[in-house]
Design an enzyme around this catalytic site. Structure first.
Site, PDB file in Angstrom:
ATOM      1  N   ARG A 125      21.703  58.070  27.716  1.00 14.02           N
ATOM      2  CA  ARG A 125      22.681  58.730  26.842  1.00 14.02           C
ATOM      3  C   ARG A 125      23.128  57.807  25.713  1.00 14.02           C
ATOM      4  O   ARG A 125      23.456  58.263  24.614  1.00 14.02           O
ATOM      5  CB  ARG A 125      23.875  59.245  27.646  1.00 14.02           C
ATOM      6  CG  ARG A 125      24.632  58.161  28.387  1.00 14.02           C
ATOM      7  CD  ARG A 125      25.749  58.749  29.234  1.00 14.02           C
ATOM      8  NE  ARG A 125      26.270  57.758  30.153  1.00 14.02           N
ATOM      9  CZ  ARG A 125      27.577  57.521  30.327  1.00 14.02           C
ATOM     10  NH1 ARG A 125      28.469  58.204  29.662  1.00 14.02           N
ATOM     11  NH2 ARG A 125      27.968  56.613  31.193  1.00 14.02           N
ATOM     12  N   SER A 180      31.564  60.774  26.488  1.00 11.27           N
ATOM     13  CA  SER A 180      30.598  60.610  27.583  1.00 11.27           C
ATOM     14  C   SER A 180      29.170  60.886  27.150  1.00 11.27           C
ATOM     15  O   SER A 180      28.242  60.218  27.592  1.00 11.27           O
ATOM     16  CB  SER A 180      30.954  61.542  28.742  1.00 11.27           C
ATOM     17  OG  SER A 180      32.240  61.265  29.220  1.00 11.27           O
ATOM     18  N   GLU A 224      31.389  76.055  26.579  1.00 14.66           N
ATOM     19  CA  GLU A 224      29.952  75.777  26.459  1.00 14.66           C
ATOM     20  C   GLU A 224      29.164  76.998  25.996  1.00 14.66           C
ATOM     21  O   GLU A 224      28.226  76.881  25.205  1.00 14.66           O
ATOM     22  CB  GLU A 224      29.397  75.260  27.785  1.00 14.66           C
ATOM     23  CG  GLU A 224      29.959  73.906  28.210  1.00 14.66           C
ATOM     24  CD  GLU A 224      31.303  74.006  28.923  1.00 14.66           C
ATOM     25  OE1 GLU A 224      31.772  75.137  29.164  1.00 14.66           O
ATOM     26  OE2 GLU A 224      31.883  72.947  29.246  1.00 14.66           O
ATOM     27  N   PHE A 248      26.656  72.034  32.920  1.00 15.20           N
ATOM     28  CA  PHE A 248      27.281  72.912  31.931  1.00 15.20           C
ATOM     29  C   PHE A 248      26.306  73.287  30.817  1.00 15.20           C
ATOM     30  O   PHE A 248      26.511  74.258  30.098  1.00 15.20           O
ATOM     31  CB  PHE A 248      28.523  72.238  31.327  1.00 15.20           C
ATOM     32  CG  PHE A 248      29.431  71.634  32.362  1.00 15.20           C
ATOM     33  CD1 PHE A 248      29.795  72.368  33.482  1.00 15.20           C
ATOM     34  CD2 PHE A 248      29.902  70.347  32.228  1.00 15.20           C
ATOM     35  CE1 PHE A 248      30.626  71.818  34.451  1.00 15.20           C
ATOM     36  CE2 PHE A 248      30.727  69.789  33.190  1.00 15.20           C
ATOM     37  CZ  PHE A 248      31.090  70.521  34.307  1.00 15.20           C
ATOM     38  N   HIS A 305      24.462  63.960  31.485  1.00 16.25           N
ATOM     39  CA  HIS A 305      24.682  63.599  32.887  1.00 16.25           C
ATOM     40  C   HIS A 305      23.907  64.571  33.755  1.00 16.25           C
ATOM     41  O   HIS A 305      24.240  65.758  33.813  1.00 16.25           O
ATOM     42  CB  HIS A 305      26.167  63.690  33.243  1.00 16.25           C
ATOM     43  CG  HIS A 305      27.023  62.656  32.569  1.00 16.25           C
ATOM     44  ND1 HIS A 305      26.983  62.424  31.216  1.00 16.25           N
ATOM     45  CD2 HIS A 305      27.955  61.800  33.076  1.00 16.25           C
ATOM     46  CE1 HIS A 305      27.848  61.469  30.916  1.00 16.25           C
ATOM     47  NE2 HIS A 305      28.444  61.067  32.016  1.00 16.25           N
ATOM     48  N   ASP A 343      31.362  61.814  40.785  1.00 16.30           N
ATOM     49  CA  ASP A 343      31.900  63.154  40.506  1.00 16.30           C
ATOM     50  C   ASP A 343      31.418  64.193  41.525  1.00 16.30           C
ATOM     51  O   ASP A 343      32.022  65.250  41.680  1.00 16.30           O
ATOM     52  CB  ASP A 343      31.519  63.615  39.092  1.00 16.30           C
ATOM     53  CG  ASP A 343      32.473  63.049  38.052  1.00 16.30           C
ATOM     54  OD1 ASP A 343      33.519  62.492  38.447  1.00 16.30           O
ATOM     55  OD2 ASP A 343      32.180  63.177  36.842  1.00 16.30           O
ATOM     56  N   ARG A 392      23.374  59.323  33.230  1.00 13.09           N
ATOM     57  CA  ARG A 392      24.609  58.570  33.056  1.00 13.09           C
ATOM     58  C   ARG A 392      24.444  57.054  33.218  1.00 13.09           C
ATOM     59  O   ARG A 392      24.950  56.295  32.390  1.00 13.09           O
ATOM     60  CB  ARG A 392      25.643  59.098  34.060  1.00 13.09           C
ATOM     61  CG  ARG A 392      26.895  58.288  34.117  1.00 13.09           C
ATOM     62  CD  ARG A 392      27.923  58.919  35.045  1.00 13.09           C
ATOM     63  NE  ARG A 392      29.060  58.019  35.224  1.00 13.09           N
ATOM     64  CZ  ARG A 392      29.272  57.274  36.317  1.00 13.09           C
ATOM     65  NH1 ARG A 392      28.447  57.329  37.326  1.00 13.09           N
ATOM     66  NH2 ARG A 392      30.311  56.483  36.387  1.00 13.09           N
TER      67      ARG A 392
END
Lengths: 276, 317
Positions: free
Chosen positions: B8, B35, B56, B81, B107, B115, B165
């Protein structure tokens, strides 16, 4: 307000009769389709495509054209009739609505039909796409405008309200939305299925400039669209009060005519009514 | 020591460079720009960055409208998402329309870590792969991501780019350039082949090295483009080795393992073992602990390699 003579209004009314016949004939030949919502939205489309929008059917991909997204994609017979009459594609395409190998799909397909700006059919998605087009126009420094027609039942979809917030946040005053408020959805009256009221207040609370109009009255529609164009700093929602199945007596205000084709007898009667 | 970089992060840097080179590039995010690393682009090109908020579905539709007007939108959020949550929007307004929208998930997979299951996309490749017109790309490391983002920007059409991530080591040699749709043979071998994508390329290379000491000669292929598959190279490897292990940080159903199995069973059936997440949701934990628990380690890949060779031998008896 754009100068438009009484004669011009009469011409639009004549045009509407022809296009209503096209819509009914198209759906009759297809033996399926959505006459009710097509007929309720047709007059809005007529005003836009014959007097308001900057479009050139011969140069339909011109970057500076105005855009229209028919978010209630099932009303596409109305848009197909208008686009054919304006010369975006040959009128004989209308004979093949919903048939195999036909460009005229049951719901609009931008990759097959000149003049369709966004493929729609799955409800609730057109306003987001229209927002994207309005943002693009702004990035381009262009004065072109974006129009979107939403169904009333359609705004029960949550994405519409996400998009409503986006349009207001980005102050998309180059965007004009119409709500085709005919009061009916597939399962019956909207007020019985899931009420939208207080409707104007909802859109105002979401930061929109809200106007209301008789969605079948050309003079009023023209006047209200003009007001929308002059409003700065917020998108405009025009709540157009309409009649589902408008123009065909036995289809008017009947949820049953949302998504069924007329039989031979009904077809003949519909045409006879439009001849009057 | 090998340079560590999250894919990322490479994405964020590549976007900034692309922003300078291509004025039609716009970036949309859904309140995760720090993020997803699109914040780097936002800082340099504020007028071409749109934070759509936690919406989204609306972000995907807005991107479609921008693409229909000639822009090249990159949309970013987490994998869960960016795919399942907005599936109908992607299906109807991006894939069906074949609009030039880039969907970049920052991610994904089990290494989302702490998470937990709600945020660990383990089915996103499968969801995206079955959509007509959709390309699916999973780069192996930071440098490859940088190259992939640039290739994605220049390709006309919808693409799902799957990033991650955690910081990961460089595994692709500097001289080996990314080309959309072209898998990379990282190590030759004749007894079996590991077909890996994303962060699983590294343990696959390690497993091949361990097997080498046991006298088993394993090839390793980086299948960074999962759709369209590089059928030519994969069939060539299947014919040469006669035994395959697919490795992915994704469900064994529908992703790389699914795609490879479809191809191989139809054109050149050989024994295959699919390593990935075995039809289960994830859970909280450190990425390392999760990779271990769910079997995405070189040790487990060594076992799979031995097993698939065994299978091949049994079949040839």
């Amino acid at each position: 307000m754009p100068v438009i003579s009484a004669t011009a209004i009469e011409e639009l009314k004549l045009k509407a009769k022809k296009l209503r016949k096209d819509v009914i004939s198209m759906i009759y030949r297809a033996a399926s389709g959505h006459p009710g919502g097509a007929l309720s939205a047709l007059d809005i489309l007529i005003v836009l495509y014959y007097t308001v929008m900057n479009i050139d059917p011969k140069n339909y991909l011109d970057i500076e054209r105005d855009r229209l997204v028919l978010s209630k994609g099932h009303a596409c017979p109305a848009l197909y009739a208008v686009l054919a009459d304006r010369g975006f594609f040959p009128s004989d395409w209308l004979d093949f609505l919903r048939k195999i190998d036909s460009p005229l799909q049951g719901h609009p397909d931008m990759r097959r039909i000149p003049g369709i700006e966004m493929s729609t059919g799955s409800l609730g998605q057109g306003l987001s796409a229209a927002n994207g087009m309005a943002l693009a126009a702004r990035l381009d420094g262009s004065r072109r405008r974006v129009y979107v027609i939403l169904g009333d039942g359609e705004i029960q979809e949550g994405q519409v309200w996400e998009a409503a917030m986006t349009a207001a946040h980005y102050r998309l005053d180059n965007l004009t939305a119409f709500l085709d408020y005919n009061g009916l959805q597939i399962d019956g009256w909207i007020r019985d299925v899931k009420s939208l009221e207080p409707l104007a207040e909802k859109w105002r609370a979401f930061g929109w400039h809200v106007l209301e109009v008789d969605g079948h009255d050309y003079t009023s529609l023209l006047e209200i669209i003009d007001r929308a164009h002059f409003h700065k700093g917020a998108p405009t929602m025009i709540i157009a009060h309409t009649v589902k199945g408008k123009g065909i007596s036995f289809m008017e205000n009947q949820a049953d005519w949302h998504g069924r084709a007329p039989n031979k007898e009904e077809y003949v009667q519909a045409l006879a009514e439009l001849e009057k | 020591m090998t340079e560590m970089m999250a894919t990322r992060d490479a994405y964020g840097q590549a976007l900034v460079e692309l922003g300078r080179q291509m004025d039609k590039i716009v970036v949309l995010d859904a309140d995760l720009s720090k993020s997803t690393k699109t914040a780097l682009f936002a800082e340099k090109f504020p007028l071409r960055f749109f934070n759509i908020g936690i919406s989204e579905a609306d972000m995907m539709g807005t991107a479609a409208g921008l693409a229909a007007s000639g822009y090249i939108p990159f949309t970013s959020t987490f994998g869960v998402f960016a795919t399942g949550r907005v599936y109908d929007q992607i299906r109807n307004t991006i894939a069906y329309t074949k609009l030039n929208v880039k969907i970049v998930a920052s991610h994904t997979g089990i290494t989302v870590g702490e998470d937990g299951a709600s945020h660990q996309a383990l089915e996103d490749i499968a969801l995206m792969r079955v959509l007509p017109n959709m390309m699916v790309v999973v780069p192996a490391d930071g440098r490859q991501t940088y190259q992939a983002v640039k290739a994605v920007a220049r390709y006309e059409g919808p693409i799902y780019l799957r990033l991650g991530r955690p910081k990961v080591p460089q595994v692709i040699p500097a001289g080996l350039f990314f080309e959309l749709g072209k898998a990379q043979l990282l190590k030759e071998g004749k007894d079996l082949a590991y077909l890996a994508a994303g962060i699983t390329v590294k343990p696959s290379l390690e497993a091949a090295r361990i097997l080498e000491s046991q006298g088993i000669d394993a090839a390793v292929v980086n299948v960074h483009t999962i759709k369209p598959l590089d059928e030519e190279l994969l069939l060539q490897v299947a014919k040469k080795t006669g035994a395959l292990v697919t490795v992915e940080e994704h469900s064994v159903i529908g992703g790389l393992g699914g795609a490879v199995t479809e191809l191989i069973s139809e054109h050149h059936p050989v024994p295959i073992i699919r390593i990935g997440i075995n039809d289960t949701f994830g859970e909280s934990g450190t990425p390392e602990a999760l990779l271990k628990k769910y079997g995405l380690t070189s040790e487990n890949l060594v076992n799979a390699g031995q097993a698939v060779v065994q299978k091949k031998r049994q079949l040839s008896c």
